[in-house]
Design a protein around this motif. Structure first.
Motif, mmCIF file in Angstrom:
data_model
loop_
_atom_site.group_PDB
_atom_site.id
_atom_site.type_symbol
_atom_site.label_atom_id
_atom_site.label_comp_id
_atom_site.label_asym_id
_atom_site.label_seq_id
_atom_site.Cartn_x
_atom_site.Cartn_y
_atom_site.Cartn_z
ATOM 1 N N ALA A 31 0.847 -1.193 0.000
ATOM 2 C CA ALA A 31 0.000 0.000 0.000
ATOM 3 C C ALA A 31 0.880 1.239 0.000
ATOM 4 C CB ALA A 31 -0.898 -0.018 1.229
ATOM 5 N N ALA A 32 0.344 2.343 -0.471
ATOM 6 C CA ALA A 32 1.107 3.583 -0.545
ATOM 7 C C ALA A 32 1.676 3.948 0.826
ATOM 8 C CB ALA A 32 0.218 4.703 -1.064
ATOM 9 N N PRO A 33 2.902 4.433 0.883
ATOM 10 C CA PRO A 33 3.496 4.794 2.172
ATOM 11 C C PRO A 33 2.824 6.034 2.758
ATOM 12 C CG PRO A 33 4.884 5.575 0.391
ATOM 13 C CD PRO A 33 3.796 4.753 -0.251
ATOM 14 N N GLU A 34 2.897 6.180 4.065
ATOM 15 C CA GLU A 34 2.340 7.369 4.713
ATOM 16 C C GLU A 34 3.190 8.598 4.419
ATOM 17 O OE1 GLU A 34 1.846 6.699 8.845
ATOM 18 O OE2 GLU A 34 0.356 5.098 8.600
ATOM 19 N N SER A 35 4.495 8.374 4.217
ATOM 20 C CA SER A 35 5.400 9.489 3.956
ATOM 21 C C SER A 35 6.526 9.045 3.045
ATOM 22 C CB SER A 35 5.973 10.037 5.264
ATOM 23 O OG SER A 35 6.765 9.044 5.904
ATOM 24 N N ILE A 36 7.148 10.017 2.415
ATOM 25 C CA ILE A 36 8.371 9.802 1.638
ATOM 26 C C ILE A 36 9.455 10.626 2.319
ATOM 27 C CG2 ILE A 36 9.526 10.268 -0.560
ATOM 28 C CD1 ILE A 36 6.861 9.731 -1.958
ATOM 29 N N ARG A 37 10.459 9.948 2.842
ATOM 30 C CA ARG A 37 11.492 10.600 3.644
ATOM 31 C C ARG A 37 12.787 10.685 2.830
ATOM 32 N NH1 ARG A 37 11.193 6.190 8.223
ATOM 33 N NH2 ARG A 37 11.401 5.018 6.285
ATOM 34 N N ILE A 38 13.266 11.917 2.661
ATOM 35 C CA ILE A 38 14.449 12.150 1.847
ATOM 36 C C ILE A 38 15.560 12.706 2.727
ATOM 37 C CG2 ILE A 38 15.384 13.319 -0.186
ATOM 38 C CD1 ILE A 38 12.407 13.633 -1.080
ATOM 39 N N GLY A 39 16.656 11.981 2.824
ATOM 40 C CA GLY A 39 17.808 12.433 3.595
ATOM 41 C C GLY A 39 18.769 13.206 2.712
ATOM 42 N N VAL A 40 19.334 14.275 3.247
ATOM 43 C CA VAL A 40 20.279 15.115 2.522
ATOM 44 C C VAL A 40 21.584 15.151 3.304
ATOM 45 C CG1 VAL A 40 20.703 17.378 1.507
ATOM 46 C CG2 VAL A 40 18.366 16.490 1.630
ATOM 47 N N ALA A 41 22.686 14.834 2.639
ATOM 48 C CA ALA A 41 23.979 14.681 3.304
ATOM 49 C C ALA A 41 24.665 16.020 3.558
ATOM 50 C CB ALA A 41 24.878 13.773 2.482
ATOM 51 N N THR A 42 23.956 16.892 4.224
ATOM 52 C CA THR A 42 24.513 18.175 4.654
ATOM 53 C C THR A 42 23.616 18.738 5.743
ATOM 54 O OG1 THR A 42 25.071 20.449 3.967
ATOM 55 C CG2 THR A 42 23.248 19.390 2.838
ATOM 56 N N ALA A 43 24.194 19.594 6.583
ATOM 57 C CA ALA A 43 23.386 20.216 7.639
ATOM 58 C C ALA A 43 22.406 21.209 7.055
ATOM 59 C CB ALA A 43 24.293 20.912 8.652
ATOM 60 N N GLY A 44 22.744 21.768 5.896
ATOM 61 C CA GLY A 44 21.867 22.724 5.251
ATOM 62 C C GLY A 44 21.803 24.048 5.994
ATOM 63 N N GLY A 45 20.931 24.917 5.535
ATOM 64 C CA GLY A 45 20.773 26.228 6.149
ATOM 65 C C GLY A 45 19.538 26.905 5.602
ATOM 66 N N GLY A 46 19.247 28.082 6.135
ATOM 67 C CA GLY A 46 18.086 28.831 5.680
ATOM 68 C C GLY A 46 16.810 28.405 6.386
ATOM 69 N N ASP A 47 15.709 29.028 5.986
ATOM 70 C CA ASP A 47 14.394 28.727 6.552
ATOM 71 C C ASP A 47 13.359 28.733 5.426
ATOM 72 O OD1 ASP A 47 12.269 28.304 8.247
ATOM 73 O OD2 ASP A 47 12.166 30.399 8.933
ATOM 74 N N PRO A 48 12.825 27.568 5.058
ATOM 75 C CA PRO A 48 13.094 26.250 5.632
ATOM 76 C C PRO A 48 14.508 25.781 5.307
ATOM 77 C CG PRO A 48 11.850 25.995 3.616
ATOM 78 C CD PRO A 48 11.926 27.475 3.875
ATOM 79 N N ILE A 49 14.980 24.823 6.079
ATOM 80 C CA ILE A 49 16.332 24.312 5.865
ATOM 81 C C ILE A 49 16.429 23.720 4.466
ATOM 82 C CG2 ILE A 49 18.056 22.642 6.616
ATOM 83 C CD1 ILE A 49 16.948 22.863 9.422
ATOM 84 N N THR A 50 17.484 24.090 3.781
ATOM 85 C CA THR A 50 17.698 23.590 2.439
ATOM 86 C C THR A 50 19.196 23.543 2.163
ATOM 87 O OG1 THR A 50 17.037 23.864 0.122
ATOM 88 C CG2 THR A 50 17.573 25.867 1.343
ATOM 89 N N TRP A 51 19.552 23.268 0.937
ATOM 90 C CA TRP A 51 20.951 23.272 0.534
ATOM 91 C C TRP A 51 21.023 23.815 -0.880
ATOM 92 C CZ3 TRP A 51 17.838 19.409 -0.846
ATOM 93 C CH2 TRP A 51 18.129 18.596 -1.937
ATOM 94 N N GLY A 52 22.227 24.074 -1.363
ATOM 95 C CA GLY A 52 22.384 24.628 -2.704
ATOM 96 C C GLY A 52 23.389 23.838 -3.516
ATOM 97 N N GLY A 53 23.498 24.210 -4.787
ATOM 98 C CA GLY A 53 24.493 23.580 -5.640
ATOM 99 C C GLY A 53 24.055 22.303 -6.309
ATOM 100 N N SER A 54 22.799 21.905 -6.117
ATOM 101 C CA SER A 54 22.292 20.661 -6.693
ATOM 102 C C SER A 54 20.903 20.877 -7.278
ATOM 103 C CB SER A 54 22.223 19.563 -5.624
ATOM 104 O OG SER A 54 21.370 18.509 -6.017
ATOM 105 N N PRO A 55 20.577 20.219 -8.401
ATOM 106 C CA PRO A 55 19.210 20.312 -8.918
ATOM 107 C C PRO A 55 18.167 19.853 -7.907
ATOM 108 C CG PRO A 55 20.657 19.365 -10.569
ATOM 109 C CD PRO A 55 21.452 19.451 -9.293
ATOM 110 N N GLY A 56 18.548 18.895 -7.054
ATOM 111 C CA GLY A 56 17.606 18.409 -6.060
ATOM 112 C C GLY A 56 17.104 19.505 -5.148
ATOM 113 N N SER A 57 17.960 20.481 -4.858
ATOM 114 C CA SER A 57 17.552 21.567 -3.974
ATOM 115 C C SER A 57 16.544 22.485 -4.658
ATOM 116 C CB SER A 57 18.774 22.366 -3.517
ATOM 117 O OG SER A 57 19.479 22.917 -4.612
ATOM 118 N N VAL A 58 16.518 22.498 -5.985
ATOM 119 C CA VAL A 58 15.501 23.266 -6.712
ATOM 120 C C VAL A 58 14.122 22.685 -6.425
ATOM 121 C CG1 VAL A 58 14.653 23.887 -9.013
ATOM 122 C CG2 VAL A 58 17.109 23.977 -8.530
ATOM 123 N N ALA A 59 14.038 21.355 -6.440
ATOM 124 C CA ALA A 59 12.769 20.701 -6.111
ATOM 125 C C ALA A 59 12.358 21.005 -4.681
ATOM 126 C CB ALA A 59 12.896 19.195 -6.318
#
Length: 370
Positions: A31-59
């Protein structure tokens, strides 16, 4: 006649049992999962927390995954790890995340330790590495690091490139006084002159522009084998149970890669990434004289496969892993190929050969099914 009827009943019973076993043995998606959990290999920054330098951060910054799964009842969760690649490996092992934005070396280490994942697409290729020093330092070359206190984030994809750079200049890691520091700690140590130099990425341009650091060496514009690769991968179990959701995630990451590869979006892209806390000017410097489409391509080509093979080889030589791991069957490009076709992007990016030179024909997909 009775014997014929009995035989017929036995045959029909056997056939029915065989058909029932066949249906039962077919893979049934959970059955469909309750959530999709995506781990990012950096502490990140900003609000909301994000990262830069990758297309993934655009999403991430545009909320495109949340948009894609709106109405499905599936929650999108982004988790950021100060401990970078090694911490992400632990989260995968403990099934705390389903997908991960991850660097090449830590992922290889995880695979060598038995983590079962599939690399779905590349999300940040040919990332540069820099040697940064305090202003006025007498360190001007890689050779000048000998005997010096050097910050190096062990276990990350920058660690291996740093070792390769040292080797190319006649040094080994034992020839420096390596100090294991994460990115934030390394910046603080360099600014306070607690270390003589640091290996790092675009985050150090901020210190340079503040007059607190000097770039002593850069891989930018040099041999692409001295660059770092990052990717999106998924736990095998999650991919087997939820192929539809995996396809949905890949579709969004591909959309982000296409937008981030468009030169008309260069200024907007760097401003978007700057929301992570790394200044706009840092991305301008990191991507100077480089095509966005080369750096943000999602493709798995001969160059990418060759780099991951080299990571395995070098990690073995440095005893960062203890056994050989396979590479070709690690990449599952079936979801990517479907997304490329669906979004009419099959000819959007250039394929590169093992030396990083443009190649006319794409390599075959490493794995056919999802």
């Amino acid at each position: 006649m009775n014997q014929f009827k009995q035989t017929r009943r036995r045959v029909l019973a056997t056939l029915a049992a065989t058909m029932a076993w066949g249906y039962a043995s077919r893979p049934v998606h959970a059955a469909a999962p309750e959530s999709i959990r995506i781990g990012v290999a950096t502490a990140g920054g900003g609000d909301p927390i994000t990262w830069g330098g990758s297309p993934g951060s655009v999403a991430r910054l545009n909320g495109w995954l949340e948009e894609a799964f709106k109405g499905s009842g599936i929650k999108i969760e982004w988790l950021f790890f100060k401990g970078a690649g090694p911490a992400v490996n632990e989260a995968i092992s403990n099934k705390q995340i389903d997908f991960a934005y991850h660097g090449d070396l830590p992922s290889v280490v995880g695979r060598a330790n038995g983590l079962k994942t599939r690399i779905l697409l590349i999300s940040g290729a040919r990332n540069n590495l820099y040697v940064v020093t305090p202003p006025g330092s007498d360190i001007k070359t890689i050779e000048g690091l000998k005997g010096k206190r050097v910050a190096i984030f062990r276990g990350t994809n920058g660690h291996l490139v740093a070792n390769n750079l040292l080797a190319a200049h006649g040094l080994q890691e034992r020839d420096i006084k390596g100090i294991n520091l994460d990115s934030g700690s390394a910046q603080a140590a360099l600014a306070s002159k607690g270390v003589d130099a640091a290996f790092g990425g675009q985050e150090f341009f901020k210190l340079r522009d503040q007059g607190l650091a000097t770039i002593a060496y850069s891989t930018q514009g040099k041999d692409p084998s001295f660059t770092r690769q990052a990717h999106l991968h998924v736990r095998d179990e999650f991919a087997a149970d939820h192929p539809g959701q995996v396809q949905g995630v890949v579709d969004v990451f591909l959309r982000a890669a296409a937008w981030a590869s468009d030169e008309k979006n260069r200024e907007a892209l760097f401003k978007l990434w700057a929301r992570s806390g790394t200044p706009y000017a840092s991305y301008v410097a990191e991507f100077e004289n480089q095509e966005l489409a080369t750096r943000n391509s999602p493709l798995v080509d001969e160059f990418i496969i060759g780099r991951y093979k080299a990571v395995v080889r070098d990690a073995l030589a440095l005893k960062l892993i203890r056994r050989e791991v396979s590479i070709e069957d690690w990449f599952d490009t079936s979801f990517l190929q479907q997304a490329l076709k669906k979004q009419d992007l099959e000819n959007r990016w250039t394929y590169f050969d093992a030396n990083g030179k443009p190649k006319a024909q794409p390599v075959a997909a490493a794995r056919a099914g999802g």
